[in-house]
Enzyme design. Structure first.
Site, PDB file in Angstrom:
ATOM      1  N   GLY A  65       0.857  -1.111  -0.110  1.00 24.77           N
ATOM      2  CA  GLY A  65      -0.076   0.009   0.084  1.00 24.77           C
ATOM      3  C   GLY A  65       1.056   1.344  -0.048  1.00 24.77           C
ATOM      4  N   THR A  66       2.083   1.385   0.823  1.00 25.60           N
ATOM      5  CA  THR A  66       2.818   2.540   0.786  1.00 25.60           C
ATOM      6  C   THR A  66       3.222   2.780  -0.686  1.00 25.60           C
ATOM      7  OG1 THR A  66       3.470   1.846   3.243  1.00 25.60           O
ATOM      8  CG2 THR A  66       4.876   3.311   1.747  1.00 25.60           C
ATOM      9  N   ASN A 124      -7.792   4.586   8.570  1.00 25.12           N
ATOM     10  CA  ASN A 124      -7.025   3.357   9.357  1.00 25.12           C
ATOM     11  C   ASN A 124      -7.184   3.500  10.780  1.00 25.12           C
ATOM     12  OD1 ASN A 124      -5.247   5.502   8.066  1.00 25.12           O
ATOM     13  ND2 ASN A 124      -4.012   4.803   9.812  1.00 25.12           N
ATOM     14  N   GLN A 133      -7.772   0.291   3.765  1.00 21.89           N
ATOM     15  CA  GLN A 133      -8.541  -0.071   4.832  1.00 21.89           C
ATOM     16  C   GLN A 133     -10.039  -0.490   4.477  1.00 21.89           C
ATOM     17  OE1 GLN A 133      -7.628  -0.983   7.981  1.00 21.89           O
ATOM     18  NE2 GLN A 133      -5.637  -0.353   7.843  1.00 21.89           N
ATOM     19  N   HIS A 152      -2.153  -7.310   2.610  1.00 22.32           N
ATOM     20  CA  HIS A 152      -2.086  -7.985   4.089  1.00 22.32           C
ATOM     21  C   HIS A 152      -3.227  -7.376   4.976  1.00 22.32           C
ATOM     22  CE1 HIS A 152      -0.017  -4.681   6.635  1.00 22.32           C
ATOM     23  NE2 HIS A 152       0.306  -3.986   5.337  1.00 22.32           N
ATOM     24  N   THR A 169      11.266  -7.525 -11.096  1.00 19.62           N
ATOM     25  CA  THR A 169      10.426  -8.668 -11.300  1.00 19.62           C
ATOM     26  C   THR A 169       9.226  -9.045 -10.523  1.00 19.62           C
ATOM     27  OG1 THR A 169      12.591  -9.803 -11.863  1.00 19.62           O
ATOM     28  CG2 THR A 169      11.084 -11.512 -11.061  1.00 19.62           C
ATOM     29  N   CYS A 184       4.857   9.014  19.126  1.00 19.86           N
ATOM     30  CA  CYS A 184       5.914   9.629  19.988  1.00 19.86           C
ATOM     31  C   CYS A 184       6.631  10.605  18.988  1.00 19.86           C
ATOM     32  CB  CYS A 184       6.823   8.503  20.599  1.00 19.86           C
ATOM     33  SG  CYS A 184       7.784   9.218  21.669  1.00 19.86           S
TER      34      CYS A 184
HETATM   35  N1  PLP Z   1      -2.760   2.991   3.700  1.00 18.51           N
HETATM   36  C1  PLP Z   1      -3.472   2.834   4.584  1.00 18.51           C
HETATM   37  C2  PLP Z   1      -4.881   3.387   5.121  1.00 18.51           C
HETATM   38  C3  PLP Z   1      -3.123   2.009   5.854  1.00 18.51           C
HETATM   39  O1  PLP Z   1      -3.749   1.728   6.719  1.00 18.51           O
HETATM   40  C4  PLP Z   1      -1.860   1.210   5.549  1.00 18.51           C
HETATM   41  C5  PLP Z   1      -1.050   0.439   6.320  1.00 18.51           C
HETATM   42  O2  PLP Z   1      -1.345   0.353   7.742  1.00 18.51           O
HETATM   43  C6  PLP Z   1      -1.160   1.800   4.373  1.00 18.51           C
HETATM   44  C7  PLP Z   1      -1.561   2.672   3.354  1.00 18.51           C
HETATM   45  C8  PLP Z   1       0.293   1.121   3.988  1.00 18.51           C
HETATM   46  O3  PLP Z   1      -0.068  -0.264   3.307  1.00 18.51           O
HETATM   47  P1  PLP Z   1       1.450  -1.328   3.512  1.00 18.51           P
HETATM   48  O4  PLP Z   1       1.566  -1.582   4.959  1.00 18.51           O
HETATM   49  O5  PLP Z   1       0.836  -2.369   2.554  1.00 18.51           O
HETATM   50  O6  PLP Z   1       2.597  -0.502   3.048  1.00 18.51           O
END
Ligand code: PLP
Length: 377
Positions: free
Chosen positions: A70-71, A146, A176, A198, A234, A322
Site C-alpha cells: 500500500g505504501t 485506518n 482499509q 495484507h 520482477t 511519539c
Molecule cells: N494506507 C492505509 C490507510 C493503511 O492503513 C496502510 C497500512 O497501515 C497503508 C496505506 C500502507 O500499506 P502497506 O502496509 O501495505 O505499505
C-alpha cells in the site's frame, strides 16, 4: 490464544491465499517476463490474477499496476501524478502517512492544501470547492480511515473535482476499505485506487494501484519496464496470485462478514461505553467500517493501557505517536478536534472476519479492568 483485535494493522493470511501462494513458490516459479514455457506458465498465472484483481476493484485488467504494498501504491499515485502534471496537491487531513508525506513533499515545490474534516472525521464538502482550482494536480481522499474507520464521501468529492478541476486526478487510498466495502462501486469515480493485500488476508509486501485510462503517471521505480513501465522489477507472482485469491474470497463473503463483524463490534463498543466511565466513542459509528471500534478513555495513557492489555492477552493499538520525545495524539484525532487529553487515551480495537465471540468477551473483561487499574495508580 490472545484476542487479536489489531486487524487494521495486519491480518492473518486466508487459507485460499496460502494455498494459491504455495503453488507459485514451488511448481510455477518462473519469471513472467521471459519467453520460454516456464515463464509463460508464470505469466498466465499473473494475468489471471490481474483479471481477478481488476474485477474486484471495478477496473479493466490493463488499469491494474501491481506494487510492493500500500505504501508504494500511495507514493506512486501522488508522486507519479504530480511528476506527470505538476500542480498543487490537495489531501484530506486524515490521510495515512504514505499519502500525507508524499503530498507534503510534492507541496513543498508546487503548493498544496489540506482538506479539513469535521468532528465525525468526514471531509468538509463545503470547504473543498474553495480549495480545488483549475491547476490542481491531484486530490487525495482515502476511502476508509485506518485509525477511526470513517468512510469518506468519495463520489461527492469526485463530483466537486470534476466540476472545478476537470484536469485533476482523484486518488483514493482504499487500503482499509477493501475488506469491508464494495470498492469497485465506491471508488468508481476515482482515477487512482490503492490497495494492500495484507489488510484483507493476503501476504505482506504486495498491493495494487488502479490507474484509470485517462490518468498519466511517471514511475517511481525504473528498470525492466514491467507493468507498462509504471513499476519495474520482477513480479512477485506468488504474492500477486495470493492477493487475487484473498480478494475473490473477501468479495464472495463480504456481505455476510460485514453483518457478523458489525454486530460483534457494536457489542464491544456498547459494552465498553457502558462499563467504563469517561469512555467516548470517536466519530460517528454509522459512518465507519464494520471492523473499527475506536474509543478514548479519560485520564488514561494509551501506551500504558496497551501494555496492560497485552499482558491480559488482548492485542490492540492506539493512534498516538511519539514525536520528539513527547507522546502526542495522532494527526487524525487532532484534525477531528478531539481534545489533547482525550486523544492521549485512545484505543483502537480492530476486528477481522475471523474474530470470535470469545475474543470480544475477553476484551470486554480486560479493557475495563485495565482502565480501572491505571486510574487507581
Ligand atoms: N494506507 C492505509 C490507510 C493503511 O492503513 C496502510 C497500512 O497501515 C497503508 C496505506 C500502507 O500499506 P502497506 O502496509 O501495505 O505499505
Amino acid at each position: 490464544m490472545p484476542a487479536y483485535l489489531d486487524h487494521a494493522a495486519t491480518t492473518p493470511m486466508r487459507p485460499e491465499a496460502v494455498e494459491a501462494m504455495l503453488a507459485l513458490l514451488t511448481e510455477n516459479y518462473g519469471n513472467p517476463s521471459g519467453s520460454h514455457a516456464v515463464s509463460r506458465q508464470a505469466k498466465k498465472a499473473l494475468e489471471e490474477a490481474r483479471e481477478v484483481v481488476a474485477e474486484a476493484l471495478g477496473a479493466r485488467p490493463g488499469e491494474v499496476v501491481f506494487t510492493a504494498g500500500g505504501t508504494e501504491a500511495d507514493n506512486l499515485a501522488i508522486t507519479g501524478a504530480v511528476a506527470a502534471r505538476p500542480g498543487p496537491v490537495l489531501w484530506s487531513a486524515v490521510e495515512h502517512h504514505a499519502v500525507l508525506h508524499s503530498a507534503e513533499n510534492a507541496a513543498k515545490a508546487l503548493g498544496g492544501q489540506v482538506v479539513p474534516v469535521g468532528p465525525d472525521g468526514v471531509v468538509d464538502l463545503d470547504a473543498l470547492p474553495r480549495l480545488v482550482g483549475p491547476s490542481t494536480s491531484v486530490v487525495a481522499v482515502m476511502l476508509a480511515n485506518n485509525e477511526v474507520g470513517t468512510v469518506q464521501p468519495l463520489v461527492e468529492v469526485a463530483a466537486v473535482v470534476a466540476e472545478q478541476a476537470p484536469g485533476a486526478l482523484v486518488m483514493t487510498d482504499a487500503v482499509q476499505a477493501f475488506q469491508w466495502l464494495d470498492v469497485a462501486a465506491l471508488a468508481a469515480a476515482a482515477d487512482l485506487v490503492a490497495v494492500s493485500a495484507h489488510k484483507f488476508g493476503g501476504p505482506k509486501g504486495v498491493g495494487a494501484l488502479v490507474v484509470r485510462g485517462r490518468a498519466r503517471l511517471e514511475p517511481l521505480i525504473v528498470g525492466g519496464g514491467q507493468e507498462r513501465g509504471l513499476r519495474s522489477g520482477t513480479h512477485n507472482v506468488a504474492g500477486i496470485v495470493a492477493m487475487a485469491a484473498a480478494m475473490a474470497a473477501v468479495v464472495a463473503e463480504r456481505e455476510r462478514t460485514v453483518a457478523r463483524v458489525a454486530a460483534l463490534r457494536d457489542r464491544l463498543a456498547d459494552g465498553l461505553l457502558a462499563a467504563v466511565e469517561g469512555a467516548q466513542e470517536t466519530g460517528d459509528r454509522s459512518r465507519k467500517v464494520a471492523g473499527n471500534c475506536h474509543l478514548t478513555f479519560e485520564g488514561v495513557e494509551s501506551e500504558a493501557l496497551l501494555m496492560l492489555l497485552d499482558g491480559a492477552g488482548v492485542c490492540a493499538s492506539a493512534g498516538s505517536a511519539c514525536t520528539s520525545g513527547a507522546v502526542e495524539p495522532s494527526h487524525v484525532l487532532s484534525a477531528m478536534g478531539v481534545p489533547r487529553e482525550r486523544g492521549l487515551g485512545a484505543l483502537r480495537l480492530s476486528l477481522g472476519p475471523g474474530t470470535t465471540e470469545a475474543e470480544i468477551a475477553l476484551a470486554l473483561e480486560a479493557v475495563p479492568a485495565a482502565v480501572a487499574r491505571l486510574r487507581e495508580a
